[in-house]
Structure formats: C-alpha cells, structure tokens
Scaffold this active site. Structure first.
Site, PDB file in Angstrom:
ATOM      1  N   HIS A   1       0.807  -1.226   0.000  1.00 33.44           N
ATOM      2  CA  HIS A   1       0.000   0.000   0.000  1.00 33.44           C
ATOM      3  C   HIS A   1       0.839   1.274   0.000  1.00 33.44           C
ATOM      4  CE1 HIS A   1      -3.373   2.655   0.962  1.00 33.44           C
ATOM      5  NE2 HIS A   1      -2.586   3.210   1.856  1.00 33.44           N
TER       6      HIS A   1
ATOM      7  N   GLU B   1      -3.960  -4.841   9.217  1.00 26.13           N
ATOM      8  CA  GLU B   1      -4.260  -3.926   8.113  1.00 26.13           C
ATOM      9  C   GLU B   1      -3.339  -2.708   8.110  1.00 26.13           C
ATOM     10  OE1 GLU B   1      -8.379  -3.353   6.748  1.00 26.13           O
ATOM     11  OE2 GLU B   1      -8.967  -4.322   8.629  1.00 26.13           O
TER      12      GLU B   1
ATOM     13  N   HIS C   1      -1.297   0.377   6.778  1.00 22.38           N
ATOM     14  CA  HIS C   1      -1.479   1.312   5.663  1.00 22.38           C
ATOM     15  C   HIS C   1      -0.276   2.257   5.550  1.00 22.38           C
ATOM     16  CE1 HIS C   1      -5.350   0.052   4.248  1.00 22.38           C
ATOM     17  NE2 HIS C   1      -5.872   0.117   5.465  1.00 22.38           N
TER      18      HIS C   1
ATOM     19  N   GLU D   1      -5.091  -0.247  10.755  1.00 24.52           N
ATOM     20  CA  GLU D   1      -6.525   0.000  10.922  1.00 24.52           C
ATOM     21  C   GLU D   1      -7.086  -0.603  12.210  1.00 24.52           C
ATOM     22  OE1 GLU D   1      -9.231   1.232   9.067  1.00 24.52           O
ATOM     23  OE2 GLU D   1      -8.465   1.645   7.072  1.00 24.52           O
TER      24      GLU D   1
END
EC number: 4.2.99.-
Length: 299
Positions: free
Chosen positions: A228, A268, A270, A284
């Site tokens: 990401h 998660e 990012h 997240e």
C-alpha cells in the site's frame, strides 16, 4: 539485520488509523478516518487528539511542511486541512465538488501539492489558501500518492491508468507507463538513491523509476501481499506495508525483499514513515507499529 517490532495501542477503539508521518522533532502524527480526527504522539508517549470541524470528512493522508505545520486531505469532505503550530485547524474547500483529495506533499517552493482521485487532477495550495488545479491527460486515472522528486518535480501514481505521473512547478505533465499491466500503483516515495519508488497493489511488485522515466520492478515473495505505502529507510533501503499479507516489507540495497510479520492478526497496515532510526506504520486495528534495528549482522 534484526529488528524489534512493537505495537502501540491508541486511546480509543475503532478510529481507523491510516496516514502517518513524523516531524523533525520526533512527534508522530496519524490520521484516523473513522474517528474523524488527527492525533499526535509526543516523545513521552502522550497522545493529543485534534477532532476535525467537518463531520465525516474521511481524513486520509498527511504531510508536515518545512515550517512545521500539518497538512492533510479530507477525502469525503472535499477539503484540504491544516493544523497550525498553535494547534488551530483550518480547512479549504476545493473548487470542484467530489474531487476526493488523497495524497499530499510539500513542493519545492513551500506550496502543498495533492491528488484528486475523482477529480482526475493534481492540485496545489499556497500558504494563504489559494488553490490551483491541473487536469490529467487521461480520464479516470485515479491519482493516488504524491511525492517530491530529486528533480524538484512532483511525482504521483495513477492507480487506474497504470502509470507514474510527473508534474513540474509550471504544470507540465508527463506520464510513464508501468511494464506490468493493470498493476494498480498506490504509494510512492523518493529513495535515497534519488529515484522514485512505488508499490503495485495488484501487480504485487515494488517499482523503481528514475527521473528519466526508466522503470525496474521487483516481485514481492508473498502472493497477494497488496502493498500500500512505501518510504525510504536507512541507506538505500525501502520499507513498505503489505496490507493483504499483514506484513512489513523491506527492499535491501542488494534488491532482496525481506518480510516481517505483524504480531496481531488482521492488523491492516497502511501508512508508513521513517524518522531516521525507527520505521513507524499505521494499522486500521487501532494500533501504531514501530520497527527498530537491534542488531546489524554485517558488524
């Protein structure tokens, strides 16, 4: 090299940590799109929260300007936000509705540059709040992250156009097609080798593009890692988040990719950044991760 991985809990739950950056004084700033706020973690670990004036703004990415102010994108609110050194929040509405501002960085002369995903434009905002926009050549390019290159141009990813874009201070735009079809470029950063490095969330690769537009790609070992964001680390290392694989990746100076599993399941990861000693990343799952070098096997 061996690294120590730590995970820090945030004050509240279900806040959606997303973007992250570190000031030159060592303060860690994060966006929390679910909680509609920005938080600052001080050196002593104390967290200061800045709730946004606009409800449900969907704050995404952020950057710290050379004069120490925090600038950020409000993706759903169609605004660029700013936290002054006195802690005052200011917001600037974009000229066109539903532009979906996303990536953001400082340009060579102090202006703040940003991408407009839905608007298919690159924007810039001056210190006094004046906004100028530049249309991209191809419709639906979905510009994502943006960074300042060693050539003083702004470089950005075109997620749906499968290209890396370059825009000069005067607004001249050049696009460079990525060799891997439908690679879905997202994060981009300037490496310490003066090239631009980017991630391919669908192509599952790390890409390198020189200021002249020459592209090289490196395959990530874990399938469907969904990289990401990316940042330059020590030396010429590059660090990136693997959102799909729940790992942090590192591309070494000899072009080998190493991967470090995140302890918590479904973290998660990012946004990611480097403060000169530590790699910081936002998850997240309401945690902030940090990777610190504890042993250099080369010594």
């Amino acid at each position: 090299m061996e690294f120590k991985l730590q995970e820090l809990n945030l004050t509240n739950q279900d806040t959606g940590p997303y973007g992250i950056t570190v000031s030159d004084k060592g303060k860690v700033w994060i966006t929390q799109h679910k909680a509609n706020m920005i938080s600052c973690i001080n050196l002593d670990g104390k967290i200061t929260e800045y709730p946004l004036p606009t409800p449900d703004a969907k704050v995404m990415c952020l950057t710290i300007s050379s004069d120490g102010e925090v600038w950020f994108t409000e993706n759903a609110a169609n605004k660029i936000g700013r936290i002054t050194k006195k802690g005052i929040i200011k917001e600037y509405t974009l000229p066109n509705p539903d532009s979906a501002p996303y990536g953001i960085t400082e340009g060579p002369n102090g202006d703040i540059w940003f991408t407009e995903m839905n608007g298919n434009r690159i924007g810039r905002i001056t210190d006094d709040g004046k906004i100028r926009e530049y249309e991209l050549p191809n419709k639906g390019s979905y510009p994502s992250f943006i960074t300042l290159g060693s050539d003083n141009a702004l470089w950005f990813t075109e997620n749906q156009n499968n290209a890396i874009g370059r825009i000069t201070e005067s607004g001249d735009i050049t696009e460079f097609k990525i060799p891997t079809p439908a690679s879905g470029p997202v994060g981009i950063t300037k490496g310490n080798d003066d090239a631009l490095w980017f991630v391919e969330i669908i192509g599952n690769k790390i890409g390198r593009i020189t200021p002249l537009g020459e592209i090289t790609e490196f395959k990530i070992p874990t399938p469907n890692a969904r990289p990401h964001a990316i940042t330059a680390g020590a030396g010429i290392d590059l660090w990136f988040t693997e959102w799909g694989a729940n790992k942090i990746g590192r591309l070494t100076s000899n072009n080998i990719i190493e991967e470090y599993p995140i302890q918590i399941k479904s973290g998660e990861p990012h946004g990611i950044c480097f403060d000169g000693e530590t790699i910081w990343f936002a998850m997240e799952c309401d945690k902030i991760g940090k990777l610190t070098l504890i042993k250099d096997n080369m010594e």
